[in-house]
Design a protein around this motif. Structure first.
Motif, short mmCIF file in Angstrom:
data_model
loop_
_atom_site.label_atom_id
_atom_site.label_comp_id
_atom_site.label_asym_id
_atom_site.label_seq_id
_atom_site.Cartn_x
_atom_site.Cartn_y
_atom_site.Cartn_z
N LYS A 82 1.48 12.05 -8.95
CA LYS A 82 2.60 11.41 -8.47
C LYS A 82 1.95 10.56 -7.44
CE LYS A 82 7.00 11.34 -6.29
NZ LYS A 82 8.37 12.05 -5.56
N SER A 83 1.18 11.11 -6.37
CA SER A 83 0.33 10.60 -5.25
C SER A 83 -1.02 10.37 -5.25
CB SER A 83 0.95 11.33 -4.13
OG SER A 83 2.17 11.32 -3.79
N ASN A 89 -1.55 8.22 -2.18
CA ASN A 89 -0.39 7.39 -1.79
C ASN A 89 0.32 8.12 -0.89
OD1 ASN A 89 1.16 5.13 -1.61
ND2 ASN A 89 2.34 5.72 -3.64
N ALA A 90 0.38 7.57 0.42
CA ALA A 90 1.48 8.07 1.48
C ALA A 90 2.70 7.39 1.37
CB ALA A 90 0.91 8.12 2.76
N TYR A 91 2.83 6.55 0.57
CA TYR A 91 4.39 5.60 0.62
C TYR A 91 5.32 6.13 -0.59
CZ TYR A 91 7.67 1.79 0.15
OH TYR A 91 8.70 0.94 0.16
N LEU A 93 12.80 4.57 -6.96
CA LEU A 93 12.97 4.62 -8.43
C LEU A 93 11.47 4.33 -9.21
CD1 LEU A 93 16.10 2.58 -8.50
CD2 LEU A 93 15.94 4.79 -8.45
N ASP A 94 11.39 3.38 -9.79
CA ASP A 94 10.15 3.31 -10.61
C ASP A 94 9.05 2.37 -9.99
OD1 ASP A 94 11.65 1.22 -11.21
OD2 ASP A 94 11.22 0.75 -13.04
N MET A 95 9.29 2.22 -8.80
CA MET A 95 8.25 1.20 -8.27
C MET A 95 7.07 2.16 -7.92
SD MET A 95 10.65 -0.12 -4.91
CE MET A 95 9.26 -1.06 -4.02
N THR A 96 5.87 1.13 -7.66
CA THR A 96 4.36 1.95 -7.64
C THR A 96 3.71 1.25 -6.52
OG1 THR A 96 3.78 0.33 -9.55
CG2 THR A 96 4.44 2.54 -10.06
N ASN A 97 4.45 0.66 -5.53
CA ASN A 97 3.41 0.43 -4.57
C ASN A 97 2.86 1.41 -3.88
OD1 ASN A 97 4.52 -2.12 -5.21
ND2 ASN A 97 6.27 -2.00 -3.53
N ILE A 109 -3.16 -1.20 1.57
CA ILE A 109 -2.04 -1.30 0.88
C ILE A 109 -1.99 -1.84 -0.33
CG2 ILE A 109 -0.70 -1.36 3.00
CD1 ILE A 109 -0.48 -4.44 2.58
N LYS A 110 -1.37 -1.46 -1.24
CA LYS A 110 -1.21 -2.15 -2.73
C LYS A 110 0.13 -2.52 -3.12
CE LYS A 110 -4.59 -0.71 -5.56
NZ LYS A 110 -5.33 0.10 -5.25
N VAL A 111 0.39 -3.71 -3.58
CA VAL A 111 1.63 -4.03 -3.84
C VAL A 111 1.75 -4.85 -5.40
CG1 VAL A 111 3.55 -5.66 -3.19
CG2 VAL A 111 2.11 -4.55 -1.25
N GLU A 112 2.90 -4.43 -5.89
CA GLU A 112 3.08 -4.95 -7.32
C GLU A 112 3.72 -6.18 -7.11
OE1 GLU A 112 4.52 -3.80 -11.83
OE2 GLU A 112 5.10 -2.84 -9.93
#
Length: 239
Positions: A72-73, A108-110, A114-118, A178-181
């Protein structure tokens, strides 16, 4: 007798009603909605390097980035590429070129909805570079041995290059980014890195000033870097 029959009938009616209600409650379907996220291989390129190549003509480089989600992280991550850098110093010019590779993990500390993957991630890397270092030109200091004649630098530099290949560098690296979809499976990432040199080979009679993948080598054997990547995830499984 009639009174007893009526009492038993009422009792049985109550019991039957109770069992019917319990059965109805047990037969009520539970909410089985589950939100799954994709696990897969993410591949991309560090856009900061071609941008720097365009702005600074003394530099050229390319870096491919990738990671794979294992929980998950947690992600396993790696970067590999090629760099060439020409360094201009007082009285000398040197260049370094070669390949590098970094491998490690990201956490990933964020907490996504739901199904987000940022991601807001912290990363650790081990870095390795194999490169060639060259002393392209230099102006040696000259002394006559006389106390009346001070040390001076000739006006004409030595321009015969002296190169040495097969040099290696090893370092550790800590990343924060940071990583953003932005679109489906398309990610934009940016961040900084702090590097600690473990060991680096020097050119004979000359200190290595730049190691590919590490950047400038300072006296403290530490360094900084930045990255701006564009990557695409190839989904493999949903969990």
């Amino acid at each position: 007798m009639l009174k007893y029959i009526i009492s038993i009938t009422v009792f049985l009616s109550i019991i039957s009603s109770s069992f019917a209600q319990k059965k109805e409650q047990n037969s009520t379907p539970k909410d089985s909605t589950q939100y799954k996220t994709a696990y897969g291989i993410r591949l991309g390129v560090d856009l900061s390097k071609p941008t720097l190549s365009f702005v600074d003509k003394s530099y050229s480089g390319l870096e491919i980035v990738g990671d794979y989600r294992i929980s998950k992280s947690w992600y396993v991550a790696a970067e590999m590429g090629y760099e060439k850098e020409t360094s201009f110093e007082d009285f000398l010019t040197s260049s370094s070129k070669g390949s590098f590779m970094r491998v490690g993990v990201n956490y990933n500390a964020y907490k996504n909805w739901l199904d987000m993957t940022n991601e807001i991630f912290v990363g650790f890397r081990y870095g390795l570079a194999l490169f060639e270092h060259s002393l392209d030109s230099y102006t040696p200091n000259v002394t006559t041995g006389s106390t009346n004649t001070p040390i001076y630098f000739p006006s004409i530099p030595v321009t015969t290059p002296r190169a040495e290949s097969g040099l290696m560098a090893h370092w550790t690296e800590f990343q924060l980014g940071i990583k953003v979809e932005t679109l489906k499976n398309l990610y934009v990432s940016g961040g900084f890195s702090y590097k600690i040199m473990l060991s680096v080979d020097d050119q004979s009679n000359f200190k290595t000033l730049y190691a590919p993948g590490f950047n400038r080598v300072f006296e403290t054997n530490t360094g900084f870097g930045f990255f701006y990547t564009l990557s695409y995830m190839i989904p493999i499984v949903n969990k």
